[in-house]
Design a protein around this motif. Structure first.
Motif, PDB file in Angstrom:
ATOM      1  N   ASP A 172       0.830  -1.205   0.000  1.00 43.53           N
ATOM      2  CA  ASP A 172       0.000   0.000   0.000  1.00 43.53           C
ATOM      3  C   ASP A 172       0.866   1.257   0.000  1.00 43.53           C
ATOM      4  N   GLU A 173       1.949   1.195   0.751  1.00 42.22           N
ATOM      5  CA  GLU A 173       2.856   2.341   0.790  1.00 42.22           C
ATOM      6  C   GLU A 173       3.512   2.565  -0.565  1.00 42.22           C
ATOM      7  N   TYR A 174       3.878   1.480  -1.245  1.00 32.33           N
ATOM      8  CA  TYR A 174       4.488   1.607  -2.572  1.00 32.33           C
ATOM      9  C   TYR A 174       3.516   2.209  -3.572  1.00 32.33           C
ATOM     10  N   ARG A 175       2.285   1.742  -3.580  1.00 33.41           N
ATOM     11  CA  ARG A 175       1.283   2.286  -4.496  1.00 33.41           C
ATOM     12  C   ARG A 175       1.024   3.763  -4.218  1.00 33.41           C
TER      13      ARG A 175
END
Length: 335
Positions: A152-155
């Motif tokens: 989620d952090e990457y997206r």
């Protein structure tokens, strides 16, 4: 008759033949006929006439190399007759390694040849190890990033980067609009070239400077755009002068030169003079660039609305500051 046959004969005299103990002489070898010899020679000649491919030659070369490396020199009949081996044998060498021996009489020296690594490409020595090291480090770095970063952090990070890139393009476009409107308003305020005096009209025909005013006199809202353009133009001119090996001064004037001479020397074109404070530190611009991209874009849009009654999203100028019909300041208001 051989001894076994005599024994068999004596055994037969006794009444029973001992076939298990009978030994017969080897039969005489079959003589090769002229036709078989001719056929054999033809087959050998065809085999010698076949042109082998590079892959076959490399395979045979590798097989011969492996065979030579796997065969000990002490077992090779060609080296047994060498003078060097004979001299070593006289001094007590019977095989094994040459060197200091341990308490149990075993030699500590190498008994097998060093493995041969054939280099078949044209790359430098050690390049493969360097490539492997870089690939290993890249793989470890990816593993660390993958382990630390949440999906989620990457997206969210990718979405944020794309949004910032989109806002940067809108910010540069808004800067160009603000700069163009300010210049147009300045030209209208000072009057057009048709209304100028003869002296001003004559000076307008002379080679003019594209930009020479101080950068700090430009509004900070689009000062970065002007600085970027000046730096880019200065670099382009420096490269051009270096390529053309120019030795003349662009501002040099000779009274004896006519229009054709000036055109041939390139004096009739626009002369570029950079701002005097181009290389100076601009604290105000640095503070402005340190703001978030959303805030910088918002300030430019407010400047266009307050000074020129222009909406960047509507692409039109209104008659008054009320700007009736404009949904709002942000892009979301115009969706």
């Amino acid at each position: 008759m051989s001894t076994s046959q005599r024994n068999g004969a004596s055994a037969s005299d006794d009444g029973d033949d001992d076939y298990m103990n009978m030994i017969f002489d080897d039969p005489a070898p079959v003589k090769e006929s002229s036709f078989a010899r001719t056929q054999r020679l033809k087959r050998e000649s065809r085999a010698r006439g076949i042109v082998k491919s590079k892959a076959q030659l490399a395979e045979e070369e590798e097989a011969a190399r492996e065979k030579a490396l796997s065969t000990s020199m002490l077992d090779d009949p060609r080296t047994k007759k060498s003078k060097g081996l004979a001299m070593m044998a006289k001094m007590g060498f019977t095989g094994g390694g040459l060197g200091k021996k341990t308490d149990d009489g075993q030699s500590q020296a190498r008994t097998e040849p060093i493995k041969v690594s054939v280099k078949e490409d044209r790359s430098g020595i050690g390049l493969e190890n360097e490539k492997k090291r870089k690939l290993r480090e890249a793989a470890q770095e990816r593993e660390v990033k993958t382990a630390k970063m949440d999906p989620d952090e990457y997206r969210e990070r990718v979405r944020r980067e794309r949004e910032e890139a989109r806002l940067e393009k809108q910010f540069w476009a808004a800067q160009r609009v603000a700069e163009g409107m300010d210049e147009e308003q300045s030209d209208i305020r000072h009057g057009s070239a048709d209304e100028a005096s003869p002296e001003e009209a004559e000076s307008a025909k002379k080679p003019r400077s594209v930009s020479s005013r101080p950068l700090k006199s430009i509004p900070v809202l689009y000062r970065g755009l002007a600085r970027h353009r000046e730096e880019k133009e200065r670099d382009r001119r420096m490269r051009y002068d270096l390529e053309q090996s120019l030795s003349r001064l662009p501002t040099y004037e000779d009274d004896l030169e006519d229009a054709d001479d000036k055109k041939a020397l390139g004096k009739g074109r626009t002369v570029y003079a950079t701002a005097e404070d181009l290389d100076e530190e601009d604290e105000e611009l640095n503070e402005y660039n340190a703001l978030e991209i959303e805030e910088r874009l918002k300030r430019v849009l407010e400047y266009l609305r307050e000074k020129h009654r222009y909406c960047f999203w509507c692409k039109m100028a209104y008659e008054d500051l009320e700007m009736e019909g404009c949904p709002g300041l942000t892009e979301e208001d115009h969706d």
